[in-house]
Design a protein around this motif. Structure first.
Motif, PDB file in Angstrom:
ATOM      1  N   ASP A  75      -2.969  -5.376   1.819  1.00  0.00           N
ATOM      2  CA  ASP A  75      -2.339  -4.157   1.295  1.00  0.00           C
ATOM      3  C   ASP A  75      -2.556  -4.018  -0.215  1.00  0.00           C
ATOM      4  OD1 ASP A  75      -0.717  -6.395   1.076  1.00  0.00           O
ATOM      5  OD2 ASP A  75       1.157  -5.334   1.506  1.00  0.00           O
ATOM      6  N   ARG A  76      -2.560  -5.139  -0.921  1.00  0.00           N
ATOM      7  CA  ARG A  76      -2.822  -5.043  -2.370  1.00  0.00           C
ATOM      8  C   ARG A  76      -4.251  -4.587  -2.628  1.00  0.00           C
ATOM      9  NH1 ARG A  76      -1.058 -10.070  -5.770  1.00  0.00           N
ATOM     10  NH2 ARG A  76      -2.697  -9.281  -7.100  1.00  0.00           N
ATOM     11  N   PHE A 128       0.884  -1.167   0.000  1.00  0.00           N
ATOM     12  CA  PHE A 128       0.000   0.000   0.000  1.00  0.00           C
ATOM     13  C   PHE A 128       0.921   1.216   0.000  1.00  0.00           C
ATOM     14  CE2 PHE A 128      -2.981   2.723   2.741  1.00  0.00           C
ATOM     15  CZ  PHE A 128      -3.695   3.172   1.630  1.00  0.00           C
ATOM     16  N   SER A 129       1.087   1.849  -1.177  1.00  0.00           N
ATOM     17  CA  SER A 129       2.232   2.743  -1.348  1.00  0.00           C
ATOM     18  C   SER A 129       2.217   3.943  -0.399  1.00  0.00           C
ATOM     19  CB  SER A 129       2.348   3.181  -2.811  1.00  0.00           C
ATOM     20  OG  SER A 129       1.127   3.689  -3.267  1.00  0.00           O
ATOM     21  N   GLU A 149      -4.366  -0.875  -2.036  1.00  0.00           N
ATOM     22  CA  GLU A 149      -3.710  -0.120  -3.105  1.00  0.00           C
ATOM     23  C   GLU A 149      -4.645   0.027  -4.308  1.00  0.00           C
ATOM     24  OE1 GLU A 149      -0.953   1.468  -2.882  1.00  0.00           O
ATOM     25  OE2 GLU A 149      -0.657   2.062  -4.970  1.00  0.00           O
ATOM     26  N   GLY A 157      -5.338   3.590  -3.613  1.00  0.00           N
ATOM     27  CA  GLY A 157      -4.000   4.095  -3.929  1.00  0.00           C
ATOM     28  C   GLY A 157      -4.002   5.371  -4.750  1.00  0.00           C
ATOM     29  N   ASP A 158      -4.811   5.423  -5.820  1.00  0.00           N
ATOM     30  CA  ASP A 158      -4.754   6.601  -6.697  1.00  0.00           C
ATOM     31  C   ASP A 158      -5.308   7.850  -6.008  1.00  0.00           C
ATOM     32  OD1 ASP A 158      -7.236   5.346  -6.757  1.00  0.00           O
ATOM     33  OD2 ASP A 158      -7.736   6.139  -8.734  1.00  0.00           O
ATOM     34  N   ALA A 179      -2.350   9.403  -4.153  1.00  0.00           N
ATOM     35  CA  ALA A 179      -1.097   9.541  -4.912  1.00  0.00           C
ATOM     36  C   ALA A 179      -0.587  10.981  -4.856  1.00  0.00           C
ATOM     37  CB  ALA A 179      -1.307   9.123  -6.345  1.00  0.00           C
TER      38      ALA A 179
END
Ligand code: GDP
Length: 479
Positions: free
Chosen positions: A467-468, A55-56, A471, A475-476, A479
């Motif tokens: 976490d995937r 998860f960035s 994301e 995620g976006d 960002a």
């Protein structure tokens, strides 16, 4: 200038000056798919700085803080996050499952990865998590069906070989019922009870069938016992006109009320406002129950996904002002398998989803598939068996669970050989020999014990690929 300021107020939290959009994340799935566990684990990992390397925003250290806030919809029950977490962490029991819609607002303060200006480099994202039973989505096709069509289809389905036994008492009652007779409340109630009991029996572990509208008969929410829910299909004579006071007349009005006061408001007030959606499925349970259950899950998936892509001219299509742009279909409880089987589970779910997407003629949203465990209740190990190395999973089976005749008391840690999913995903659709064993040894494990760090801090809940999922879903926005 006032108008401009009001517009700015809408996107800017005045106390902080943060740019602050909102996203409504729908969490659904059929009963016991894992919605409650998923939301609890997601929130706990975000509030407690969980291990989320994929998860960035979290992995890059850009999350300044996460916290729960007052939800925007005052009339929707709040998701009981604190109770559920206490049950899991202190009692090491699983929380009470979703019965109706609920909501929780989680807010994240973050720093943007691009940070092109100092003002906009810090953001605040409010995530409204909306938990609702997937069964409710199965009601959408009813909108276009009159009572006669609904009755004919429901009774045809009840008479199919796989369901006939479970529908026995209902079908017998139906045989003894004259739809033209004056309506008798007791008879209506008895028919409804027998029909609902048959639908519930179909959901049992052994059969694990999924496609069972009307959805509220399985998940009534707070409407249990109301007239709009007290109907059942009838054997109707197509050429005949039934009087308003006949049983058929009364049940038809209740069926229409069900559509207008139960089904439509849900789609209008809740479903139509979602931005993103995760759909949880318990594929392992269906695989274990056999090909009939797998095909049935495929049909349910098709019906559910069809809700996300209504035709423009349809009732729902004309209602939707925003479109869900991403849907994650996640097979939960992957911790019941060894890691080696996860790609196989994903392949099976991908195949289920592909045919559902084709049948629902899906295009707009991006649909991803993932094998995941929101809470990981097991760890992996290898044991030697006559010189062979066997991959096993280790956990504490819940009290009353049995493997090979041995019954557990809920206290002892045990290694279980989970079995193998077939390498060819097509095999789960194929008939198995009558005496074949289920492919997976499915044992329910207790939630894990949380380790403490040297400083005495409790770690967050362990998971597999949560976490995937985060994301893909969020995620976006961060960002
Ligand atoms: P809901 O009806 O969709 O809300 O389903 P729940 O979240 O209550 O989950 C139903 C049951 O599935 C739980 O009581 C657990 O036994 C099991 N379960 C759900 N998620 C997981 C998971 O990630 N790992 C494991 N081991 N079991 C899970």
């Amino acid at each position: 200038a006032d108008e401009a300021r009001i517009a700015l107020d809408n996107i800017t939290d005045r106390t902080s000056g943060f740019f602050s959009p909102t996203i409504r994340l729908g969490v659904t799935g059929l009963s016991r798919a894992g919605k409650t566990v998923f939301i609890s684990a997601l929130v706990h990992n975000l509030l407690h700085d969980g291990r989320l390397p994929l998860f960035s925003a979290q992995a890059e250290g850009r999350i300044a803080g996460s916290y729960l806030q007052e939800q925007p919809d005052a009339a929707v029950p709040r998701f009981q996050y604190e109770d559920h977490i206490r049950t899991m962490l202190e009692g090491r029991e699983w929380p009470a499952s979703t019965r109706a819609i609920s909501e929780l607002r989680l807010t994240i303060d973050y720093e943007s990865a691009s940070g092109w200006s100092r003002f906009f480099s810090r953001g605040r994202l409010a995530i409204d998590i909306v938990d609702y039973p997937g069964e409710w989505l199965l009601d959408l096709p009813l909108i276009d069906k009159d009572f006669a069509t609904f009755s004919r289809e429901a009774i045809e389905r009840a008479r199919t070989p796989s369901r006939r036994d479970m529908a026995g008492p209902f079908l017998a009652l139906l045989d003894a019922t004259d739809p033209a007779a004056p309506a008798d409340p007791e008879r209506a109630q008895a028919l409804h009870a027998a029909f609902a009991a048959y639908l519930t029996a179909c959901r049992g572990d052994r059969t694990a069938l999924s496609t069972l509208p009307p959805g509220r008969f399985l998940m009534p929410g707070d409407l249990e016992g109301s007239p709009a829910l007290t109907f059942a299909p009838l054997v109707l004579d197509p050429g005949k006109a039934y009087s308003r006071s006949s049983l058929a007349g009364v049940l038809e009005r209740r069926y229409e009320a069900y559509k207008s006061v139960v089904v439509k408001p849900f789609f209008r007030e809740h479903f139509a406002r979602l931005d993103r959606q995760i759909l949880l499925i318990d594929a392992l349970q269906a695989i274990n129950a056999g090909p009939e259950a797998v095909r049935d899950l495929e049909t349910a998936l098709t019906d559910i996904l069809a809700c996300f892509r209504p035709g423009r001219a349809s009732w729902l299509g004309s209602l939707l002002t925003r479109r869900i742009d991403r849907i994650l279909v996640a097979a939960t409880k992957a911790d019941h398998l060894h890691r080696e089987s996860h790609p196989r589970l994903e392949a099976i779910v991908q195949r289920l989803v592909n045919s559902a997407i084709q049948r629902a003629r899906f295009s707009r949203a991006e649909v991803h598939v993932l094998a995941m465990a929101a809470v990981r209740a097991t760890r992996e190990a290898t044991i030697e068996d006559h010189g062979d190395k066997l991959p096993v999973i280790v956990g504490v089976p819940m009290a009353g669970e049995t493997i090979a005749g041995e019954t557990f008391d809920g206290r002892i840690e045990t290694a279980v050989f989970p079995g193998d999913l077939p390498a060819d995903p097509g095999l789960v659709f194929a008939e198995r020999p009558v005496d074949a064993e289920a492919p997976v040894n499915f044992v329910r494990f207790r939630p894990p014990r949380l380790e403490r760090t040297a400083e005495g801090l409790t770690l967050s809940l362990p998971h597999i690929r949560l976490d995937r999922a985060l994301e893909f879903l969020l995620g976006d926005y961060l960002a």
